[in-house]
Structure formats: structure tokens, C-alpha cells
Design a protein around this motif. Sequence first.
Motif, PDB file in Angstrom:
ATOM      1  N   VAL A  64       1.614  10.359  10.292  1.00  8.84           N
ATOM      2  CA  VAL A  64       1.309   8.927  10.320  1.00  8.84           C
ATOM      3  C   VAL A  64       1.110   8.393   8.907  1.00  8.84           C
ATOM      4  O   VAL A  64       1.666   7.357   8.532  1.00  8.84           O
ATOM      5  N   VAL A  65       0.317   9.098   8.107  1.00  5.92           N
ATOM      6  CA  VAL A  65       0.031   8.644   6.744  1.00  5.92           C
ATOM      7  C   VAL A  65       1.308   8.594   5.912  1.00  5.92           C
ATOM      8  O   VAL A  65       1.548   7.611   5.201  1.00  5.92           O
ATOM      9  N   ARG A  66       2.126   9.628   6.000  1.00  8.56           N
ATOM     10  CA  ARG A  66       3.375   9.637   5.224  1.00  8.56           C
ATOM     11  C   ARG A  66       4.303   8.496   5.645  1.00  8.56           C
ATOM     12  O   ARG A  66       4.955   7.877   4.805  1.00  8.56           O
ATOM     13  N   GLY A  67       4.362   8.229   6.930  1.00 13.19           N
ATOM     14  CA  GLY A  67       5.212   7.140   7.407  1.00 13.19           C
ATOM     15  C   GLY A  67       4.733   5.788   6.911  1.00 13.19           C
ATOM     16  O   GLY A  67       5.534   4.964   6.454  1.00 13.19           O
ATOM     17  N   ILE A  68       3.432   5.553   7.003  1.00 17.73           N
ATOM     18  CA  ILE A  68       2.875   4.287   6.525  1.00 17.73           C
ATOM     19  C   ILE A  68       3.070   4.164   5.017  1.00 17.73           C
ATOM     20  O   ILE A  68       3.485   3.114   4.515  1.00 17.73           O
ATOM     21  N   GLU A  69       2.796   5.244   4.286  1.00 14.83           N
ATOM     22  CA  GLU A  69       2.933   5.208   2.833  1.00 14.83           C
ATOM     23  C   GLU A  69       4.377   4.904   2.432  1.00 14.83           C
ATOM     24  O   GLU A  69       4.622   4.103   1.528  1.00 14.83           O
ATOM     25  N   GLN A  70       5.343   5.513   3.101  1.00 14.09           N
ATOM     26  CA  GLN A  70       6.743   5.262   2.764  1.00 14.09           C
ATOM     27  C   GLN A  70       7.121   3.812   3.034  1.00 14.09           C
ATOM     28  O   GLN A  70       7.814   3.183   2.235  1.00 14.09           O
ATOM     29  N   GLU A  71       6.643   3.282   4.140  1.00 16.98           N
ATOM     30  CA  GLU A  71       6.932   1.877   4.439  1.00 16.98           C
ATOM     31  C   GLU A  71       6.304   0.955   3.399  1.00 16.98           C
ATOM     32  O   GLU A  71       6.923  -0.015   2.948  1.00 16.98           O
ATOM     33  N   LEU A  72       5.062   1.254   2.980  1.00 17.90           N
ATOM     34  CA  LEU A  72       4.409   0.447   1.944  1.00 17.90           C
ATOM     35  C   LEU A  72       5.188   0.530   0.625  1.00 17.90           C
ATOM     36  O   LEU A  72       5.382  -0.484  -0.051  1.00 17.90           O
ATOM     37  N   ARG A  73       5.616   1.740   0.258  1.00 24.97           N
ATOM     38  CA  ARG A  73       6.403   1.902  -0.975  1.00 24.97           C
ATOM     39  C   ARG A  73       7.667   1.040  -0.919  1.00 24.97           C
ATOM     40  O   ARG A  73       8.006   0.342  -1.883  1.00 24.97           O
ATOM     41  N   ASP A  74       8.364   1.106   0.216  1.00 26.10           N
ATOM     42  CA  ASP A  74       9.605   0.334   0.369  1.00 26.10           C
ATOM     43  C   ASP A  74       9.338  -1.167   0.279  1.00 26.10           C
ATOM     44  O   ASP A  74      10.059  -1.893  -0.405  1.00 26.10           O
ATOM     45  N   LYS A  75       8.304  -1.637   0.966  1.00 31.04           N
ATOM     46  CA  LYS A  75       7.999  -3.071   0.975  1.00 31.04           C
ATOM     47  C   LYS A  75       7.549  -3.557  -0.401  1.00 31.04           C
ATOM     48  O   LYS A  75       7.935  -4.647  -0.832  1.00 31.04           O
ATOM     49  N   LEU A  76       6.730  -2.760  -1.091  1.00 34.36           N
ATOM     50  CA  LEU A  76       6.302  -3.148  -2.443  1.00 34.36           C
ATOM     51  C   LEU A  76       7.510  -3.262  -3.374  1.00 34.36           C
ATOM     52  O   LEU A  76       7.604  -4.198  -4.173  1.00 34.36           O
ATOM     53  N   ARG A  77       8.425  -2.305  -3.258  1.00 37.32           N
ATOM     54  CA  ARG A  77       9.613  -2.322  -4.114  1.00 37.32           C
ATOM     55  C   ARG A  77      10.501  -3.527  -3.786  1.00 37.32           C
ATOM     56  O   ARG A  77      10.914  -4.270  -4.681  1.00 37.32           O
ATOM     57  N   TRP A  89       0.903  -6.166   5.938  1.00 36.95           N
ATOM     58  CA  TRP A  89       1.788  -5.087   6.372  1.00 36.95           C
ATOM     59  C   TRP A  89       1.017  -4.032   7.162  1.00 36.95           C
ATOM     60  O   TRP A  89       1.461  -3.587   8.212  1.00 36.95           O
ATOM     61  N   ILE A  90      -0.131  -3.641   6.636  1.00 42.07           N
ATOM     62  CA  ILE A  90      -0.926  -2.617   7.324  1.00 42.07           C
ATOM     63  C   ILE A  90      -1.421  -3.155   8.662  1.00 42.07           C
ATOM     64  O   ILE A  90      -1.385  -2.446   9.672  1.00 42.07           O
ATOM     65  N   ASP A  91      -1.857  -4.401   8.670  1.00 44.49           N
ATOM     66  CA  ASP A  91      -2.310  -5.007   9.925  1.00 44.49           C
ATOM     67  C   ASP A  91      -1.187  -4.975  10.961  1.00 44.49           C
ATOM     68  O   ASP A  91      -1.419  -4.630  12.122  1.00 44.49           O
ATOM     69  N   ASP A  92       0.028  -5.269  10.527  1.00 46.33           N
ATOM     70  CA  ASP A  92       1.167  -5.246  11.442  1.00 46.33           C
ATOM     71  C   ASP A  92       1.494  -3.823  11.897  1.00 46.33           C
ATOM     72  O   ASP A  92       1.746  -3.583  13.076  1.00 46.33           O
TER      73      ASP A  92
END
Length: 157
Positions: free
Chosen positions: A17-30, A116-119
Motif C-alpha cells: 500500500v505504501v509503495r503504491g501511494i508513494e509512486q502515485e505521489l511521485r508521479d503526480k508531483l512530477r 491526492w491522499i484524501d482521494d
Amino acid sequence: MSAAKDRVRLWLRLLKVVRGIEQELRDKLRREHNTTLPRFDVMSALSRHPEGLKMSQLSGVLRVSNGNVTGIADRLSEEGLVERMAVPGDRRATVLRLTKAGQAEFAAQAQAHEDWIDDMLKGVSSEDARAMAERLQAFAAAAEAKEDRKKEYAHAQ
């Protein structure tokens, strides 16, 4: 099933779960802010310390080496988002703090990050989120206390 296997299964699910969320955050920030998670983390730490932080303090807050922070700080400074200030009486030390532009940029990034995290976690009720966070905090505190005891014991030897 044994308690040990249950705990391993829990660990693997947490990690996934953490890796998936982190990857999505990385992608969205970029994609949406043309930045990286480490840059976001540096700006976040500085936003919590408006008086600024020495590089060593910033590294400690982020739990990374000074070398990791220096390159990020250099780029943020070049972009006018962070300023370096001399420390009176210590020619080698500098304090970093967000500029007004850095504060504005971080505020926009932080709001997007929260949204993003809320979503991503919208299926978790507020009550469940609080309860899980409290359990994880208690676990982290217990693990930290155990590590401190190990260090004290090793130091006493």
C-alpha cells in the motif's frame, strides 16, 4: 495460521500500500508540479520551521545524509524557493529557509498533496484513519523505545 505469519502478511500488505501511494505521489508531483518527492519533503520540513534550519538539522529531520539534502537545497536556492543565511559566529554553517516564493509554491504543492491522499484513501473513514494512525504511532513509539534501549545497552558495554 501462526501469529508470526499474520504479522509478515500485515507487513507485506502495508509495504504494498505504501509503495503504491508513494509512486502515485511521485508521479503526480512530477506531472502537476514539475518537482520530486525529496524536494517536496525538504520544502515541507522548512515550512514547519519558518526560522530556518541548519543543513545538519534538516538532514536530521528528514533522516537522510547531508549530501542528499545539499543538492536539493542548491537547486531550490537557484530557483529562488529557498534562501541561505549565514550563521553568526560559525562561518561554515548556513541556515536554509523558504523564501516568499517558496512558501507560496509549497502551499500549492501541500494542498495538492493533501487532496491526492484524501482521494486515494477515500474508502477509509475519518474514525478508522485516526484509529489506524494512533495504532501505527504507538507501534513506532514502541519500536523507537526498543531501539533506544539497545543503544543504551551497547553504549554501557
